[in-house]
Motif scaffolding. Structure first.
Motif, PDB file in Angstrom:
ATOM      1  N   ASP A 148      35.952 -18.857  -3.131  1.00 13.16           N
ATOM      2  CA  ASP A 148      34.911 -18.328  -2.247  1.00 13.16           C
ATOM      3  C   ASP A 148      34.030 -17.311  -2.972  1.00 13.16           C
ATOM      4  N   ALA A 149      34.669 -16.403  -3.705  1.00 14.76           N
ATOM      5  CA  ALA A 149      33.913 -15.372  -4.425  1.00 14.76           C
ATOM      6  C   ALA A 149      33.031 -15.993  -5.501  1.00 14.76           C
ATOM      7  N   LEU A 150      33.582 -16.937  -6.248  1.00 14.40           N
ATOM      8  CA  LEU A 150      32.810 -17.593  -7.289  1.00 14.40           C
ATOM      9  C   LEU A 150      31.662 -18.412  -6.707  1.00 14.40           C
ATOM     10  N   SER A 151      31.907 -19.058  -5.566  1.00 15.82           N
ATOM     11  CA  SER A 151      30.863 -19.858  -4.921  1.00 15.82           C
ATOM     12  C   SER A 151      29.673 -18.993  -4.529  1.00 15.82           C
ATOM     13  N   ILE A 152      29.973 -17.778  -4.037  1.00 15.94           N
ATOM     14  CA  ILE A 152      28.897 -16.844  -3.679  1.00 15.94           C
ATOM     15  C   ILE A 152      28.111 -16.452  -4.934  1.00 15.94           C
ATOM     16  N   ILE A 201      26.456 -10.315   3.074  1.00 17.55           N
ATOM     17  CA  ILE A 201      25.503 -11.315   3.542  1.00 17.55           C
ATOM     18  C   ILE A 201      26.135 -12.698   3.532  1.00 17.55           C
ATOM     19  N   PHE A 202      27.038 -12.921   2.576  1.00 17.95           N
ATOM     20  CA  PHE A 202      27.596 -14.255   2.370  1.00 17.95           C
ATOM     21  C   PHE A 202      28.977 -14.449   2.994  1.00 17.95           C
ATOM     22  N   SER A 203      29.679 -13.368   3.280  1.00 22.27           N
ATOM     23  CA  SER A 203      31.029 -13.508   3.849  1.00 22.27           C
ATOM     24  C   SER A 203      31.391 -12.263   4.650  1.00 22.27           C
ATOM     25  N   SER A 204      32.082 -12.491   5.774  1.00 25.09           N
ATOM     26  CA  SER A 204      32.559 -11.374   6.590  1.00 25.09           C
ATOM     27  C   SER A 204      33.986 -10.977   6.214  1.00 25.09           C
ATOM     28  N   GLN A 222      34.640 -10.108  -0.042  1.00 29.36           N
ATOM     29  CA  GLN A 222      33.600  -9.148  -0.418  1.00 29.36           C
ATOM     30  C   GLN A 222      34.037  -8.298  -1.608  1.00 29.36           C
ATOM     31  N   GLN A 223      35.290  -7.858  -1.588  1.00 29.22           N
ATOM     32  CA  GLN A 223      35.804  -7.051  -2.690  1.00 29.22           C
ATOM     33  C   GLN A 223      35.871  -7.856  -3.985  1.00 29.22           C
TER      34      GLN A 223
END
Length: 497
Positions: free
Chosen positions: A304-308, A375-378, A383-384
């Motif tokens: 998820d983090a890499l996709s953002i 903006i991309f994830s709650s 986020q961290q």
């Protein structure tokens, strides 16, 4: 001051009368002081941005077509969103990389022929590229037909694989639109006719957004509606550009369909294949980054983090691709016109602007580093993770603005085959093993994988800079002359691609 290349092909009477694109009637004089440098920098900057501005706009519009459909698919349903995302990124993305790569051979040939005044060859080159890309499309079509078993093979769930496989069948017309569009784009770029491409792409995006909303949501057609609109949007651009060409606006560059397009196809295939390998190795490199992250312990958060991060990087790369298109045209035009000093100086200018834009983007990212992950994830954990990756993302924004510009230099000069070998060595022999070692053996996780693979990109960029500095640009202009002779059917020494 005249160029030291003595050629009957490349005299001033052959140079097209276009102040923005084709080289000056004379090569630029040697730069002897800081004042000369800034004067020539200003002149070259205008020519570069005349190309880069519309190219960036066009690229962003075309990139946004799939993004708009994906956005509306998210309002249709979660399975629909997953199905379109997989089809768009895996099936269509893979095909797009090959089509753009195969079509980039045309940048070298059309750009150099235009610079040399061999205008009548541009249409024949475009037709040869159409033949090769349509045959490539027929081969790639099997990936679309057998998308479901392919996706199951690489580990996608059955529901997503079947839905994405059905979507892939609907998107086959888009595949052949790629085959038609990219040769047309290179044909028009070589002549500085980029504004018309930006107008057509902008109109396509407006109509695409409107009809996607109407068919997918208002009329309830779902993914089928999205497929219809996306196919029509791509074919709208192809047809509109062909109408522009057939209207006579390209002059000698288009003199109608010719049987000459079927001559020397094998040599054209080899250059096209080298171009495809060069660009695909770059495209697939960062796709592999997300794939490797999927094998980490906390894979969901990592992916998820890499996709953002890669999503942000993807939008930034659209700017870099604009520079890539602009410098490939500038270098190919000037080498074709026997202006080695102008070609060399254009490389300096594009590297300066690419670096400045990359730094500005990195600074903006740093300023909003606490805000943009939300903006991309709650999810706070995601986020961290994104925040922790921000320094790497900032470094990528700088490097990945310079590297595509240097790849554009390679395309303009016709170095595709050599750069393909460099990409293999830097990316897959050095970068990937280093990333896997740092990420898994040393337990650095996703950060280690990315550091290793980014190091591979840095090494490749340094090598490209070194090649540009060490290049004998007078020799490159001479090789461009021989390449023009070869592909136009004139007698001359065959240049190794």
């Amino acid at each position: 001051m005249e160029s030291n290349i003595d050629s009957p092909l490349l005299t001033s009477k052959h140079i097209p009368e276009n102040p923005h694109f084709a080289g000056e009637v004379e090569d630029i004089p040697p730069i002897t002081g800081i004042n000369d440098f800034f004067i020539q920098f200003g002149v070259e900057s205008k020519k570069l941005w005349y190309l880069a501005g519309p190219a960036i706009f066009t690229t962003v519009c075309q990139y946004s077509l799939g993004a708009i459909t994906q956005t509306f698919a998210g309002h249709v349903g979660t399975l629909d969103l997953a199905a379109f995302s997989i089809e768009n990124s895996v099936i269509a993305g893979f095909s797009l990389g090959i089509m753009v790569g195969m079509g980039s051979a045309l940048e070298t040939l059309c750009g150099q022929a235009y610079g040399a005044g061999q205008i009548d060859m541009l249409g024949i080159y475009m037709q040869r590229s159409w033949i090769i890309l349509f045959v490539t499309g027929l081969i790639m079509m099997f990936l679309y037909i057998f998308a479901t078993p392919f996706l199951l093979l690489i580990g996608q769930t059955e529901a997503i694989s079947h839905a994405a496989g059905k979507m892939a069948l609907w998107m086959i017309p888009q595949l052949f639109a790629y085959a038609a569009n990219y040769p047309i784009a290179k044909f028009l770029q070589a002549q500085s006719k980029i504004m018309v491409m930006s107008y057509i792409s902008g109109a396509a995006l407006v109509f695409h957004t409107l009809f996607s909303w109407l068919l997918m949501l208002k009329l309830g057609w779902g993914l089928w509606g999205g497929a219809v609109v996306l196919n029509l949007s791509w074919w709208f651009m192809v047809v509109a550009q062909m109408i522009y060409i057939l209207s006579g606006t390209c002059g000698q560059a288009w003199s109608g369909f010719s049987w000459a397009a079927f001559s020397n196809l094998w040599g054209f295939v080899k250059l096209s294949f080298a171009s495809a390998i060069m660009l695909c190795l770059e495209t697939w490199y960062f796709m592999a980054l997300i794939l490797f992250a999927g094998y980490l312990k906390n894979a969901e958060i990592a992916v998820d983090a890499l996709s953002i991060c890669t999503n942000i990087l993807g939008w930034a790369v659209m700017i870099a691709i604009g520079f890539n298109a602009a410098i490939s045209v500038r270098v190919s035009n000037e080498l074709g016109a026997a202006h080695p000093r102008t070609a060399k100086f254009s490389v300096v200018v594009v590297v300066v602007f690419s670096f400045i834009v990359g730094v500005l983007l990195a600074v903006l990212l740093g300023i909003f580093r606490h805000q943009y992950p939300a903006i991309f994830s709650s999810n706070l954990e995601v986020q961290q993770a994104v925040y922790a990756l921000t320094p790497l993302l900032a470094a990528c924004l700088i490097i990945n603005n310079i590297q595509p510009a240097l790849s554009g230099v390679a395309i303009g000069a016709g170095w595709q085959a050599a750069i393909a070998y460099i990409n293999i060595a830097c990316y897959y022999v050095f970068g990937v093993p280093l990333g896997l070692t740092l990420g898994f053996a040393l337990n650095w996780g996703v950060k280690g994988i990315w550091i290793g693979m980014l190091t591979g990109t840095v090494v490749q960029t340094i090598i490209l800079v070194w090649i540009c500095v060490r290049t004998n640009w007078d020799k490159e202009a001479s090789m461009a002359e021989e390449r023009i002779r070869k592909w136009s059917g004139q007698q001359g020494v065959e240049v190794e691609q």
